[in-house]
Design a protein around this motif. Structure first.
Motif, PDB file in Angstrom:
ATOM      1  N   ALA A 166      55.460  22.202   8.217  1.00 22.01           N
ATOM      2  CA  ALA A 166      56.078  21.098   7.468  1.00 22.01           C
ATOM      3  C   ALA A 166      55.327  20.820   6.171  1.00 22.01           C
ATOM      4  N   VAL A 167      54.006  20.856   6.221  1.00 18.79           N
ATOM      5  CA  VAL A 167      53.205  20.633   5.009  1.00 18.79           C
ATOM      6  C   VAL A 167      53.484  21.735   3.989  1.00 18.79           C
ATOM      7  N   LEU A 168      53.481  22.987   4.440  1.00 21.61           N
ATOM      8  CA  LEU A 168      53.732  24.104   3.524  1.00 21.61           C
ATOM      9  C   LEU A 168      55.156  24.071   2.968  1.00 21.61           C
ATOM     10  N   TYR A 169      56.124  23.757   3.816  1.00 22.12           N
ATOM     11  CA  TYR A 169      57.513  23.702   3.365  1.00 22.12           C
ATOM     12  C   TYR A 169      57.710  22.581   2.341  1.00 22.12           C
ATOM     13  N   THR A 170      57.140  21.417   2.630  1.00 22.17           N
ATOM     14  CA  THR A 170      57.255  20.291   1.698  1.00 22.17           C
ATOM     15  C   THR A 170      56.603  20.622   0.363  1.00 22.17           C
ATOM     16  N   ALA A 171      55.420  21.218   0.405  1.00 22.00           N
ATOM     17  CA  ALA A 171      54.736  21.612  -0.829  1.00 22.00           C
ATOM     18  C   ALA A 171      55.564  22.638  -1.602  1.00 22.00           C
ATOM     19  N   ALA A 172      56.159  23.588  -0.895  1.00 18.97           N
ATOM     20  CA  ALA A 172      56.971  24.607  -1.557  1.00 18.97           C
ATOM     21  C   ALA A 172      58.183  23.985  -2.247  1.00 18.97           C
ATOM     22  N   VAL A 173      58.859  23.080  -1.557  1.00 16.49           N
ATOM     23  CA  VAL A 173      60.047  22.445  -2.152  1.00 16.49           C
ATOM     24  C   VAL A 173      59.652  21.581  -3.348  1.00 16.49           C
ATOM     25  N   LEU A 174      58.602  20.798  -3.200  1.00 21.63           N
ATOM     26  CA  LEU A 174      58.180  19.938  -4.313  1.00 21.63           C
ATOM     27  C   LEU A 174      57.701  20.750  -5.513  1.00 21.63           C
ATOM     28  N   LEU A 175      56.853  21.742  -5.272  1.00 24.25           N
ATOM     29  CA  LEU A 175      56.363  22.567  -6.380  1.00 24.25           C
ATOM     30  C   LEU A 175      57.467  23.414  -6.993  1.00 24.25           C
TER      31      LEU A 175
END
Length: 140
Positions: free
Chosen positions: A95-104
């Motif tokens: 979830a942390v990696l996915y959220t970071a990917a979407v935001l970035l």
């Protein structure tokens, strides 16, 4: 169920339950492999879609898949000790990696979104693939 008073019987029953849990845990490894492969499609689709609306839609799809797994896992008769913690850490990392990917992907890497989407998909799939590999090792 009968009451177990003999320590040898108790240890035998515990060993039988542990063996059953190991044998039945293959479903989780298979799920993680499929979910990791799905990230290779869902993450680029979310990032290359039409802006934040597409990202939100695919985030909801991913959240639904995770919720479905969690409900299914909670309903299993036998799970190995520590399953809930391992599942929580694994899904939390994803979830942390996915959220970071979407935001970035929707803010910092707008000009190089295709390359970023490919890298982000692999990064988001990594904790799931590692979890599947570890689960397969634990179940054998």
């Amino acid at each position: 169920m009968r009451e177990i008073t003999d320590p040898v019987d108790a240890l035998g029953r515990a060993a039988a339950v542990e063996k059953a849990a190991r044998l039945r845990s293959g479903w989780y490894a298979r799920y993680l492999w499929v979910y990791a492969a799905g990230q290779l499609v869902l993450v680029p689709t979310a990032l290359l879609g039409h802006g934040p609306v597409a990202a939100l839609l695919f985030t909801l799809v991913n959240a639904g898949l995770v919720t479905g797994l969690s409900v299914y896992a909670a309903r299993q008769r036998i799970v190995r000790r520590g399953f809930g913690t391992r599942h929580g850490v694994l899904i939390g990392a994803w979830a942390v990696l996915y959220t970071a990917a979407v935001l970035l992907g929707n803010s910092a890497f707008v000009d190089s979104r295709v390359v970023f989407a490919a890298v982000a998909a692999a990064v988001c799939a990594l904790p799931l693939a590692v979890g599947a590999w570890l689960e397969r090792r634990r179940s054998s």
